[in-house]
Design a protein around this motif. Structure first.
Motif, PDB file in Angstrom:
ATOM      1  N   SER A  70      31.322  36.162  36.505  1.00 17.78           N
ATOM      2  CA  SER A  70      31.817  37.451  36.995  1.00 17.78           C
ATOM      3  C   SER A  70      30.973  37.916  38.170  1.00 17.78           C
ATOM      4  CB  SER A  70      31.779  38.497  35.877  1.00 17.78           C
ATOM      5  OG  SER A  70      32.678  38.163  34.857  1.00 17.78           O
ATOM      6  N   ARG A  71      29.664  37.797  38.030  1.00 16.93           N
ATOM      7  CA  ARG A  71      28.758  38.183  39.115  1.00 16.93           C
ATOM      8  C   ARG A  71      28.989  37.327  40.361  1.00 16.93           C
ATOM      9  NH1 ARG A  71      24.433  41.396  37.313  1.00 16.93           N
ATOM     10  NH2 ARG A  71      24.514  41.703  35.055  1.00 16.93           N
ATOM     11  N   ASP A  72      29.171  36.010  40.148  1.00 15.89           N
ATOM     12  CA  ASP A  72      29.420  35.107  41.277  1.00 15.89           C
ATOM     13  C   ASP A  72      30.686  35.513  42.025  1.00 15.89           C
ATOM     14  OD1 ASP A  72      27.183  33.599  40.601  1.00 15.89           O
ATOM     15  OD2 ASP A  72      28.350  31.965  39.687  1.00 15.89           O
ATOM     16  N   LEU A  73      31.731  35.807  41.277  1.00 16.78           N
ATOM     17  CA  LEU A  73      33.002  36.187  41.898  1.00 16.78           C
ATOM     18  C   LEU A  73      32.884  37.507  42.652  1.00 16.78           C
ATOM     19  CD1 LEU A  73      35.319  34.949  39.051  1.00 16.78           C
ATOM     20  CD2 LEU A  73      35.512  34.252  41.459  1.00 16.78           C
ATOM     21  N   LEU A  74      32.215  38.470  42.069  1.00 22.58           N
ATOM     22  CA  LEU A  74      32.021  39.744  42.752  1.00 22.58           C
ATOM     23  C   LEU A  74      31.190  39.567  44.021  1.00 22.58           C
ATOM     24  CD1 LEU A  74      31.441  42.100  39.697  1.00 22.58           C
ATOM     25  CD2 LEU A  74      33.427  42.094  41.244  1.00 22.58           C
ATOM     26  N   LYS A  75      30.125  38.762  43.930  1.00 27.26           N
ATOM     27  CA  LYS A  75      29.272  38.493  45.096  1.00 27.26           C
ATOM     28  C   LYS A  75      30.046  37.825  46.220  1.00 27.26           C
ATOM     29  CE  LYS A  75      25.269  37.294  43.030  1.00 27.26           C
ATOM     30  NZ  LYS A  75      24.260  36.331  42.656  1.00 27.26           N
ATOM     31  N   SER A  76      31.005  36.986  45.848  1.00 28.55           N
ATOM     32  CA  SER A  76      31.786  36.270  46.863  1.00 28.55           C
ATOM     33  C   SER A  76      32.897  37.139  47.461  1.00 28.55           C
ATOM     34  CB  SER A  76      32.382  34.987  46.287  1.00 28.55           C
ATOM     35  OG  SER A  76      33.436  35.285  45.393  1.00 28.55           O
ATOM     36  N   GLY A  77      33.048  38.366  46.945  1.00 31.77           N
ATOM     37  CA  GLY A  77      34.022  39.286  47.517  1.00 31.77           C
ATOM     38  C   GLY A  77      35.306  39.462  46.733  1.00 31.77           C
ATOM     39  N   LEU A  78      35.400  38.868  45.554  1.00 29.19           N
ATOM     40  CA  LEU A  78      36.602  39.058  44.744  1.00 29.19           C
ATOM     41  C   LEU A  78      36.729  40.530  44.365  1.00 29.19           C
ATOM     42  CD1 LEU A  78      38.872  37.333  43.253  1.00 29.19           C
ATOM     43  CD2 LEU A  78      37.524  37.774  41.204  1.00 29.19           C
ATOM     44  N   ALA A  79      37.927  41.062  44.490  1.00 33.40           N
ATOM     45  CA  ALA A  79      38.174  42.458  44.145  1.00 33.40           C
ATOM     46  C   ALA A  79      38.002  42.668  42.637  1.00 33.40           C
ATOM     47  CB  ALA A  79      39.583  42.864  44.556  1.00 33.40           C
ATOM     48  N   VAL A  80      37.414  43.799  42.281  1.00 34.66           N
ATOM     49  CA  VAL A  80      37.230  44.147  40.875  1.00 34.66           C
ATOM     50  C   VAL A  80      38.580  44.159  40.160  1.00 34.66           C
ATOM     51  CG1 VAL A  80      36.493  45.979  39.284  1.00 34.66           C
ATOM     52  CG2 VAL A  80      35.091  45.414  41.274  1.00 34.66           C
ATOM     53  N   ASP A  81      39.624  44.642  40.839  1.00 33.89           N
ATOM     54  CA  ASP A  81      40.963  44.697  40.232  1.00 33.89           C
ATOM     55  C   ASP A  81      41.410  43.318  39.749  1.00 33.89           C
ATOM     56  OD1 ASP A  81      41.003  47.358  40.929  1.00 33.89           O
ATOM     57  OD2 ASP A  81      42.320  47.087  42.654  1.00 33.89           O
ATOM     58  N   LYS A  82      41.103  42.303  40.521  1.00 36.73           N
ATOM     59  CA  LYS A  82      41.493  40.943  40.153  1.00 36.73           C
ATOM     60  C   LYS A  82      40.585  40.416  39.047  1.00 36.73           C
ATOM     61  CE  LYS A  82      42.841  36.587  42.307  1.00 36.73           C
ATOM     62  NZ  LYS A  82      43.053  35.919  43.608  1.00 36.73           N
ATOM     63  N   LEU A  83      39.307  40.685  39.154  1.00 35.27           N
ATOM     64  CA  LEU A  83      38.352  40.203  38.159  1.00 35.27           C
ATOM     65  C   LEU A  83      38.707  40.703  36.764  1.00 35.27           C
ATOM     66  CD1 LEU A  83      35.622  38.721  37.605  1.00 35.27           C
ATOM     67  CD2 LEU A  83      34.576  40.981  37.791  1.00 35.27           C
ATOM     68  N   VAL A  84      39.003  41.990  36.643  1.00 28.13           N
ATOM     69  CA  VAL A  84      39.259  42.541  35.307  1.00 28.13           C
ATOM     70  C   VAL A  84      40.582  42.053  34.720  1.00 28.13           C
ATOM     71  CG1 VAL A  84      37.802  44.566  35.683  1.00 28.13           C
ATOM     72  CG2 VAL A  84      40.260  44.724  36.124  1.00 28.13           C
ATOM     73  N   LEU A  85      41.441  41.503  35.562  1.00 31.08           N
ATOM     74  CA  LEU A  85      42.727  41.012  35.050  1.00 31.08           C
ATOM     75  C   LEU A  85      42.735  39.506  34.778  1.00 31.08           C
ATOM     76  CD1 LEU A  85      45.245  43.219  37.026  1.00 31.08           C
ATOM     77  CD2 LEU A  85      44.693  43.295  34.583  1.00 31.08           C
ATOM     78  N   VAL A  86      41.608  38.844  34.936  1.00 31.19           N
ATOM     79  CA  VAL A  86      41.566  37.404  34.646  1.00 31.19           C
ATOM     80  C   VAL A  86      42.032  37.104  33.223  1.00 31.19           C
ATOM     81  CG1 VAL A  86      40.061  35.367  34.414  1.00 31.19           C
ATOM     82  CG2 VAL A  86      39.896  36.822  36.451  1.00 31.19           C
ATOM     83  N   PRO A  87      41.611  37.851  32.197  1.00 29.76           N
ATOM     84  CA  PRO A  87      42.093  37.531  30.843  1.00 29.76           C
ATOM     85  C   PRO A  87      43.610  37.693  30.687  1.00 29.76           C
ATOM     86  CG  PRO A  87      40.207  39.003  30.727  1.00 29.76           C
ATOM     87  CD  PRO A  87      40.623  38.939  32.173  1.00 29.76           C
ATOM     88  N   ALA A  88      44.218  38.520  31.532  1.00 28.09           N
ATOM     89  CA  ALA A  88      45.662  38.785  31.448  1.00 28.09           C
ATOM     90  C   ALA A  88      46.368  38.317  32.720  1.00 28.09           C
ATOM     91  CB  ALA A  88      45.892  40.274  31.224  1.00 28.09           C
TER      92      ALA A  88
END
Length: 167
Positions: free
Chosen positions: A71-89
């Motif tokens: 999660s930290r890696d993805l956020l650091k690389s610029g992934l939007a929080v909106d997308k990160l929180v929806l990975v399980p769904a």
């Protein structure tokens, strides 16, 4: 930086544990798994795609250390929080995930749950329609590697960065 140094820096967190330090106890095995990780870093698969797969596999396996790290890696690389929180769904997230990401995530789920799914032909055909042979092999190596690291993280109680920060 040499590959061994990159690997050591990247995988350093796996050494934090409340049980044994498996990298120290069996350095040859650790280095072998690390070699797969380094190979995947050099593959043609986009880094974000691989990290999404690592995260989803870790969520399925319940590995807190790996969920935190990816999660930290993805956020650091610029992934939007909106997308990160929806990975399980991701299936219900519409076009937030590209067709390629959806196929990779579906493949990650069926391969991770192979004992239950049997990895059906329809799942293989769907992912093979999106990824070439080399990419599909690399994607499957990434899934297998993360499943292995999740088992190390869970078995040896690797400490998530979020937990270490408050300890």
């Amino acid at each position: 930086m040499q590959d061994d140094e990159v690997l050591h820096q990247r995988m350093q967190g796996f050494l934090m544990t409340s049980r044994i330090d498996y990298a120290k106890a069996a350095p040859e095995g650790y280095k072998a798994f690390g070699g797969v990780y380094l190979t995947l870093q050099k593959s043609s698969l986009p880094r974000e795609l691989v990290d999404l797969v690592y995260l989803r596999v870790s969520q399925l396996n319940g590995c807190a250390y790996c969920i935190d790290m990816h999660s930290r890696d993805l956020l650091k690389s610029g992934l939007a929080v909106d997308k990160l929180v929806l990975v399980p769904a991701w299936r219900d997230a519409g076009k937030l995930f590209s067709a390629r990401e959806r196929r990779a995530l579906a493949w990650a789920e069926t391969v991770t749950r192979a004992a239950d799914t049997g990895v059906p032909d329809a799942d293989y055909e769907a992912v093979a329609a999106e990824f070439g042979d080399r990419e599909l092999a690399d994607l499957t190596y990434a899934i297998a590697l993360m499943n292995a690291f999740n088992r190390f993280g869970i078995a040896f109680r690797s400490t998530p960065a979020a937990v270490a920060a408050i300890a």
